[in-house]
Design a protein around this motif. Structure first.
Motif, PDB file in Angstrom:
ATOM      1  N   LEU A 115     -23.713   9.229 -39.884  1.00  0.00           N
ATOM      2  CA  LEU A 115     -22.828   9.844 -41.005  1.00  0.00           C
ATOM      3  C   LEU A 115     -22.288   8.523 -41.648  1.00  0.00           C
ATOM      4  O   LEU A 115     -21.703   7.797 -40.739  1.00  0.00           O
ATOM      5  CB  LEU A 115     -21.667  10.860 -40.711  1.00  0.00           C
ATOM      6  CG  LEU A 115     -22.205  12.131 -40.493  1.00  0.00           C
ATOM      7  CD1 LEU A 115     -21.011  13.034 -39.851  1.00  0.00           C
ATOM      8  CD2 LEU A 115     -22.556  13.079 -41.934  1.00  0.00           C
ATOM      9  N   GLU A 116     -22.379   8.369 -42.927  1.00  0.00           N
ATOM     10  CA  GLU A 116     -21.581   7.120 -43.559  1.00  0.00           C
ATOM     11  C   GLU A 116     -21.110   7.424 -44.879  1.00  0.00           C
ATOM     12  O   GLU A 116     -21.676   8.221 -45.491  1.00  0.00           O
ATOM     13  CB  GLU A 116     -22.603   5.799 -43.677  1.00  0.00           C
ATOM     14  CG  GLU A 116     -22.410   4.856 -44.090  1.00  0.00           C
ATOM     15  CD  GLU A 116     -23.079   3.581 -43.636  1.00  0.00           C
ATOM     16  OE1 GLU A 116     -22.818   2.392 -43.991  1.00  0.00           O
ATOM     17  OE2 GLU A 116     -23.785   3.815 -42.548  1.00  0.00           O
ATOM     18  N   ASP A 125     -16.430   0.870 -32.701  1.00  0.00           N
ATOM     19  CA  ASP A 125     -16.026   1.700 -31.240  1.00  0.00           C
ATOM     20  C   ASP A 125     -17.280   2.192 -31.004  1.00  0.00           C
ATOM     21  O   ASP A 125     -17.873   3.366 -31.488  1.00  0.00           O
ATOM     22  CB  ASP A 125     -14.711   2.813 -31.743  1.00  0.00           C
ATOM     23  CG  ASP A 125     -14.450   3.562 -30.399  1.00  0.00           C
ATOM     24  OD1 ASP A 125     -14.849   3.053 -29.254  1.00  0.00           O
ATOM     25  OD2 ASP A 125     -14.030   4.696 -30.447  1.00  0.00           O
ATOM     26  N   ALA A 126     -17.933   1.566 -29.846  1.00  0.00           N
ATOM     27  CA  ALA A 126     -19.173   2.112 -29.406  1.00  0.00           C
ATOM     28  C   ALA A 126     -19.121   2.317 -27.979  1.00  0.00           C
ATOM     29  O   ALA A 126     -18.753   1.738 -27.325  1.00  0.00           O
ATOM     30  CB  ALA A 126     -20.292   1.144 -29.600  1.00  0.00           C
ATOM     31  N   GLU A 155     -24.203   9.119 -33.606  1.00  0.00           N
ATOM     32  CA  GLU A 155     -24.376   9.826 -32.112  1.00  0.00           C
ATOM     33  C   GLU A 155     -25.725   9.563 -31.882  1.00  0.00           C
ATOM     34  O   GLU A 155     -26.465  10.219 -32.662  1.00  0.00           O
ATOM     35  CB  GLU A 155     -23.623  11.175 -32.578  1.00  0.00           C
ATOM     36  CG  GLU A 155     -22.292  11.193 -32.522  1.00  0.00           C
ATOM     37  CD  GLU A 155     -21.582  12.517 -32.263  1.00  0.00           C
ATOM     38  OE1 GLU A 155     -22.325  13.466 -32.086  1.00  0.00           O
ATOM     39  OE2 GLU A 155     -20.323  12.406 -32.353  1.00  0.00           O
ATOM     40  N   ILE A 156     -26.048   9.374 -30.547  1.00  0.00           N
ATOM     41  CA  ILE A 156     -27.485   9.321 -30.082  1.00  0.00           C
ATOM     42  C   ILE A 156     -27.728   9.995 -28.791  1.00  0.00           C
ATOM     43  O   ILE A 156     -26.859   9.823 -27.805  1.00  0.00           O
ATOM     44  CB  ILE A 156     -27.938   7.623 -29.855  1.00  0.00           C
ATOM     45  CG1 ILE A 156     -27.878   7.018 -31.180  1.00  0.00           C
ATOM     46  CG2 ILE A 156     -29.430   7.986 -29.464  1.00  0.00           C
ATOM     47  CD1 ILE A 156     -28.318   5.735 -31.163  1.00  0.00           C
ATOM     48  N   TYR A 216     -35.782  -0.593 -15.079  1.00  0.00           N
ATOM     49  CA  TYR A 216     -36.724   0.166 -15.701  1.00  0.00           C
ATOM     50  C   TYR A 216     -35.887   0.813 -16.757  1.00  0.00           C
ATOM     51  O   TYR A 216     -34.778   0.955 -16.858  1.00  0.00           O
ATOM     52  CB  TYR A 216     -37.276   1.232 -14.699  1.00  0.00           C
ATOM     53  CG  TYR A 216     -36.553   2.158 -14.125  1.00  0.00           C
ATOM     54  CD1 TYR A 216     -36.637   3.563 -14.393  1.00  0.00           C
ATOM     55  CD2 TYR A 216     -35.952   1.813 -12.835  1.00  0.00           C
ATOM     56  CE1 TYR A 216     -35.836   4.123 -13.818  1.00  0.00           C
ATOM     57  CE2 TYR A 216     -35.011   2.387 -12.376  1.00  0.00           C
ATOM     58  CZ  TYR A 216     -34.981   3.845 -12.576  1.00  0.00           C
ATOM     59  OH  TYR A 216     -34.270   4.706 -11.937  1.00  0.00           O
ATOM     60  N   LEU A 217     -36.758   1.690 -17.708  1.00  0.00           N
ATOM     61  CA  LEU A 217     -36.116   2.344 -18.700  1.00  0.00           C
ATOM     62  C   LEU A 217     -35.798   3.716 -18.529  1.00  0.00           C
ATOM     63  O   LEU A 217     -36.548   4.190 -17.592  1.00  0.00           O
ATOM     64  CB  LEU A 217     -37.107   2.327 -19.767  1.00  0.00           C
ATOM     65  CG  LEU A 217     -37.422   0.991 -20.574  1.00  0.00           C
ATOM     66  CD1 LEU A 217     -38.341   1.014 -21.825  1.00  0.00           C
ATOM     67  CD2 LEU A 217     -36.319   0.121 -21.184  1.00  0.00           C
ATOM     68  N   ALA A 218     -34.715   4.330 -18.917  1.00  0.00           N
ATOM     69  CA  ALA A 218     -34.311   5.626 -18.652  1.00  0.00           C
ATOM     70  C   ALA A 218     -33.497   6.315 -19.859  1.00  0.00           C
ATOM     71  O   ALA A 218     -33.273   5.268 -20.632  1.00  0.00           O
ATOM     72  CB  ALA A 218     -33.358   5.591 -17.493  1.00  0.00           C
ATOM     73  N   ASN A 219     -33.246   7.423 -19.875  1.00  0.00           N
ATOM     74  CA  ASN A 219     -32.256   7.874 -20.854  1.00  0.00           C
ATOM     75  C   ASN A 219     -30.881   8.317 -20.511  1.00  0.00           C
ATOM     76  O   ASN A 219     -30.803   8.794 -19.229  1.00  0.00           O
ATOM     77  CB  ASN A 219     -32.707   9.280 -21.395  1.00  0.00           C
ATOM     78  CG  ASN A 219     -34.245   9.174 -22.265  1.00  0.00           C
ATOM     79  OD1 ASN A 219     -35.263   9.315 -21.752  1.00  0.00           O
ATOM     80  ND2 ASN A 219     -34.229   8.432 -23.374  1.00  0.00           N
ATOM     81  N   ALA A 220     -29.952   7.732 -21.079  1.00  0.00           N
ATOM     82  CA  ALA A 220     -28.345   8.130 -20.934  1.00  0.00           C
ATOM     83  C   ALA A 220     -28.343   9.417 -21.730  1.00  0.00           C
ATOM     84  O   ALA A 220     -28.929   9.785 -22.719  1.00  0.00           O
ATOM     85  CB  ALA A 220     -27.617   7.221 -21.621  1.00  0.00           C
ATOM     86  N   GLY A 221     -27.210  10.038 -21.283  1.00  0.00           N
ATOM     87  CA  GLY A 221     -26.992  11.191 -22.101  1.00  0.00           C
ATOM     88  C   GLY A 221     -26.646  11.425 -23.665  1.00  0.00           C
ATOM     89  O   GLY A 221     -27.488  11.869 -24.521  1.00  0.00           O
ATOM     90  N   LYS A 222     -25.686  10.454 -23.757  1.00  0.00           N
ATOM     91  CA  LYS A 222     -25.148  10.403 -25.178  1.00  0.00           C
ATOM     92  C   LYS A 222     -24.330   9.340 -25.389  1.00  0.00           C
ATOM     93  O   LYS A 222     -23.540   8.990 -24.592  1.00  0.00           O
ATOM     94  CB  LYS A 222     -24.516  11.644 -25.606  1.00  0.00           C
ATOM     95  CG  LYS A 222     -24.143  11.945 -27.161  1.00  0.00           C
ATOM     96  CD  LYS A 222     -23.559  13.295 -27.255  1.00  0.00           C
ATOM     97  CE  LYS A 222     -23.203  13.773 -28.842  1.00  0.00           C
ATOM     98  NZ  LYS A 222     -23.071  14.853 -29.000  1.00  0.00           N
ATOM     99  N   VAL A 223     -24.502   8.699 -26.662  1.00  0.00           N
ATOM    100  CA  VAL A 223     -23.656   7.439 -26.711  1.00  0.00           C
ATOM    101  C   VAL A 223     -23.310   7.642 -28.395  1.00  0.00           C
ATOM    102  O   VAL A 223     -23.653   8.609 -29.077  1.00  0.00           O
ATOM    103  CB  VAL A 223     -24.261   6.018 -26.779  1.00  0.00           C
ATOM    104  CG1 VAL A 223     -25.016   5.838 -25.471  1.00  0.00           C
ATOM    105  CG2 VAL A 223     -25.406   5.900 -27.767  1.00  0.00           C
ATOM    106  N   ARG A 224     -22.014   6.775 -28.717  1.00  0.00           N
ATOM    107  CA  ARG A 224     -21.397   7.064 -30.227  1.00  0.00           C
ATOM    108  C   ARG A 224     -21.003   5.821 -30.599  1.00  0.00           C
ATOM    109  O   ARG A 224     -20.486   4.780 -29.608  1.00  0.00           O
ATOM    110  CB  ARG A 224     -20.446   7.975 -30.096  1.00  0.00           C
ATOM    111  CG  ARG A 224     -19.792   8.243 -31.621  1.00  0.00           C
ATOM    112  CD  ARG A 224     -18.393   8.381 -31.384  1.00  0.00           C
ATOM    113  NE  ARG A 224     -17.504   7.302 -30.918  1.00  0.00           N
ATOM    114  CZ  ARG A 224     -16.373   7.559 -30.185  1.00  0.00           C
ATOM    115  NH1 ARG A 224     -15.991   8.634 -29.849  1.00  0.00           N
ATOM    116  NH2 ARG A 224     -15.789   6.230 -29.884  1.00  0.00           N
ATOM    117  N   SER A 225     -21.368   5.353 -31.880  1.00  0.00           N
ATOM    118  CA  SER A 225     -20.690   4.217 -32.537  1.00  0.00           C
ATOM    119  C   SER A 225     -20.347   4.724 -33.767  1.00  0.00           C
ATOM    120  O   SER A 225     -20.768   5.205 -34.553  1.00  0.00           O
ATOM    121  CB  SER A 225     -21.884   2.950 -32.558  1.00  0.00           C
ATOM    122  OG  SER A 225     -21.533   2.127 -33.263  1.00  0.00           O
TER     123      SER A 225
END
Length: 804
Positions: free
Chosen positions: A565-566, A641-642, A588-589, A607-616
């Motif tokens: 959103l912007e 604020d990330a 939000e990702i 190695y690569l993995a997935n985190a649950g959720k982030v926000r910037s």
């Protein structure tokens, strides 16, 4: 220099910024009616020429003139002009370019994931982020676009794009040259020549060379390292048989051959390992001390001949054809990247890791077709994009005689022969294909209101192969199933493995922007975007279970799901002598792609993995003013604020890791291997993302006076450019040991120029000699060692330019 003086430097820089702002305010109030407007900047961010104040998009535009004046000759230097752009590079391969804290996982690079920030040069997508480390060649301007760009650009980019436009061939003869010299044996030469070959064909040739002595001294080998040694050349041919058709053929080649890149001792910190297994005890047992514990002495004794051999280039054909009411554009390109490194991954004069290198060779092919139409009520862009690349890598990691003491326990630790000569040979390849169609429509509902929807359909496929063969110091293979304690210990440090991960997926992205021209010089807009960053594969080997078997489920990582959103406001005032643009954003990702650590010695690559959720989320503002032709001022700032909203199984920071008891999800250490090499898991939900400062700013001003020098009329000028960023985390899991303090940098220049293109000026960069780190990192095996890369010290020099 004493600490009182050091702490005063940011204050001095802030004072200068306030002084310039005060002067600007006064000048604006007193400006005469005949002053010029702020220069109108034309951009191609939406694949058509528009002024930056007309487009409903958060974009910073930096002209080639400003880039040259402030010495921003690569993306790293560009961060001092674009506050929300972040750049981190321990070497060209391990480079991260992020916008608003988003883009790529923080840590050592894997070939198996995509960049979130696209780098485009004359419409050609550069998939290898190493391109960001090379010198810019004859740049006309750079646009830094923030937020998802998938419905306008060839490759889907979820965090933004850096759109670089170079100067094109001309049908009138032009020539320009530039020479810079400075301390640290700095030498930079640039030259460009352009002109007609016939009535329908024009050509342009550009060369650039940069060299500089290193900023870190190796006391063991008596050489300066972390130097610069860059060479670039580009040639272009323009064929323009009529006003409706032009074809541009372009080829370029760039090379780096620097003795680089070292990180040096910064500090140590306690971990959960037994005291006998931490840095102080281990270095005492090995009778070792670093040359200096003050990183700003800039000393090291690394025992490896470092190299950052890096070659990049390619060729492209761009065709623009006015067909019917619009323009059809075709961009066909091939690019290559060759990487020939030599690294020291223990960062010390001890021979722990005797060799660490992963040479790579990459070829990429892209084809983009798009059609642009501009009408009275409707504008649109529709396009198709195809991308294919192959990367081959041949890696070598060898252990030295100090490795046994550093990594093993008991009697094995006292025997250097256990690990000395242990070597792993890695062979890997990656094939990646991406196909997409995209489009964006602008419907001018009224003269003030515009609705702009966009759509993208994307298909991605990746397949890879990884094989690691391990041999002991006598050349015998190290295999699973061997029960000899020495073989088990060796396997705990470097383990054999074979994996063949793959991934494929189709996804749909869309966005909607509504803009409203509230007044002739006021544009308001709001954007919602739902997009994806494609999934990836683990191309550097997989984590293993307790029996040492690769975990197949970790072979692929999920796509990131992005909601953005912007809202923004673009304004011009004081008779268009000033502009102020403001944007608010929230991204939000879900399934955010991160780099985590495995339980083996090669912990740095992970190695690569997935985190649950982030926000910037945050707010950005850009202010430019030119109250008179004799004075201009700018100030750009951002609050970001990330943070991780949900990441329950992250690697623990060093101060919470290293215990002998494995935590949930941790791979147990092999018998005889020092307990706690595996860092375990921690819940870091609510903590901030790495690499992003909450506060960042760039600011500057220039004043000039008309003068005549040696019979030539021109102007004398004095300019200041500054930047500031607050502290940031330099580890994927925030750590007190790797938090980089905030810093402010100040650059000055003073010179004389003429309208004909002659320009000579003296410059000082980091004028107050601010001591700061570009990033901090952890040494191997969680001994508590923290290393870092100090930023450039104060440098100064002279630049001479001439044009014909």
């Amino acid at each position: 220099m004493n600490s009182t003086t050091k702490s005063a430097r940011p204050a001095r820089t802030a004072f200068l910024a306030l002084l310039f702002a005060s002067a600007a305010s006064s000048a604006l109030a007193d400006a005469a009616a005949d002053v010029t407007n702020v220069e109108e900047v034309t951009v191609t961010a939406r694949r058509r020429e528009e002024t930056v104040q007309e487009i409903p998009l958060a974009v910073s535009v930096i002209g080639g003139k400003q880039i040259d004046q402030v010495g921003a000759f690569n993306v790293n230097r560009l961060t001092q002009l674009a506050p929300t752009l972040q750049f981190y590079s321990s070497n060209p391969r391990n480079t991260s370019v992020n916008i608003r804290g988003l883009g790529v996982p923080f840590g050592l690079t894997s070939d198996g994931f995509e960049q979130g920030v696209g780098i485009y040069v004359d419409d050609v997508y550069n998939s290898r982020v190493a391109a960001a480390t090379f010198d810019f060649l004859d740049v006309a301007q750079i646009e830094v676009l923030r937020g998802p760009q998938g419905t306008l650009y060839g490759k889907n980019t979820t965090a933004g794009a850096i759109n670089i436009t170079t100067n094109q061939p001309t049908f009138d003869f032009q020539a320009k040259g530039e020479v810079s010299v400075g301390d640290l044996d700095y030498r930079q030469v640039k030259a460009a020549v352009s002109g007609p070959l016939s009535e329908t064909v024009a050509a342009r040739l550009v060369v650039s060379s940069t060299s500089r002595r290193g900023t870190i001294y190796n006391v063991a080998r008596k050489v300066w390292i972390n130097e610069q040694d860059n060479l670039g050349v580009r040639g272009q041919l323009l064929f323009q048989p009529n006003d409706n058709l032009n074809i541009t053929l372009s080829a370029d080649y760039s090379a780096q051959d620097a003795e680089c890149c070292a990180q040096i001792y910064v500090r140590t910190g306690a971990t959960q390992r037994p005291l006998a297994r931490q840095y102080a005890a281990l270095t005492t047992a090995l009778n070792y001390a670093v040359p200096s514990t003050n990183p700003f002495d800039r000393l090291t004794d690394t025992d490896v001949d470092l190299n950052a051999g890096n070659k990049l280039g390619g060729a492209s054909a761009r065709v623009r054809w006015n067909v019917g009411p619009g323009t059809l554009t075709s961009v066909t390109a091939w690019r290559f990247w060759d990487w020939e490194p030599v690294n020291d991954r223990d960062f010390l004069g001890l021979s722990i890791v005797a060799k660490s290198q992963n040479p790579s060779q990459q070829d990429q092919y892209t084809q983009e077709l798009r059609y642009n139409y501009t009408g009275e009520r409707f504008d649109y862009v529709v396009g198709a994009f195809a991308f294919h690349q192959r990367i081959d890598t041949q890696g070598t990691e060898a252990q030295g005689p100090s490795s046994s003491r550093w990594n093993l326990t008991g009697a094995l630790a006292s025997n250097p022969a256990v690990l000395n000569g242990l070597v792993a040979y890695n062979t890997q390849w990656l094939k990646s294909t991406s196909l997409a169609t995209y489009g964006q429509l602008s419907w001018k509902v009224t003269d003030a209101l515009t609705i702009q929807p966009g759509l993208r359909i994307n298909y991605d496929k990746k397949s890879g192969y990884y094989e690691r063969k391990v041999f002991d110091g006598q050349g015998a293979p190290v295999l699973y199933g061997q029960t000899d304690p020495i073989k088990v210990a060796q396997r705990g440090i470097l383990a054999p493995q074979v994996s063949a991960p793959s991934f494929s997926d189709t996804n749909v992205s869309y966005d909607l922007t509504v803009s409203y021209k509230a007044a002739p010089d006021v544009l308001a807009y709001a954007t919602y975007a739902k997009t994806f960053k494609t999934g990836g594969i683990n191309q550097n080997g997989l984590p293993v279970d307790a029996a040492g078997n690769p975990i197949p489920a970790a072979g692929a990582i999920k796509p990131e799901s992005v909601r953005h959103l912007e809202a923004g406001l673009k304004t011009q005032f004081f008779d268009r002598r000033a502009t102020l643009n403001v944007s608010l954003f929230r991204t939000e990702i879900e399934d955010f792609q991160v780099t985590v650590s495995n339980g083996q010695y090669g912990v740095l690559r992970g190695y690569l993995a997935n985190a649950g959720k982030v926000r910037s989320q945050g707010v950005e503002a850009e202010f430019n003013a030119q109250p008179t032709e004799r004075f201009r001022v700018y100030a750009n700032g951002a609050y970001t604020d990330a943070k991780y909203l949900k990441f329950t199984d992250a690697p623990c920071p060093p101060e919470l890791s290293g215990g002998t008891t494995a935590t949930a999800g941790q791979t147990p250490s092999a018998p005889g291997v020092a307990g706690g090499i595996s860092p375990g898991n921690c819940d870091i939900s609510g903590q901030r993302l790495p690499g992003i400062s909450k506060w960042s700013a760039s600011y500057g001003a220039e004043a000039n006076l008309p003068v005549t020098l040696v019979g030539h009329a021109g102007e004398a000028y004095l300019a200041f450019d500054g930047s500031y960023r607050s502290d940031f985390s330099s580890n994927p899991s925030p750590s007190a040991y790797t938090n980089v303090k905030g810093y402010a940098l100040a650059n000055f220049r003073a010179g004389f120029r003429t309208p004909g293109g002659f320009d000579v000026y003296a410059w000082a960069r980091n004028a107050f000699d601010e001591e700061y780190f570009e990033f901090l990192a952890l040494g191997p095996s969680n001994t508590g060692l923290v290393v870092g890369q100090p930023g450039d010290p104060r440098t100064f020099g002279v630049t001479l330019k001439a044009a014909y």
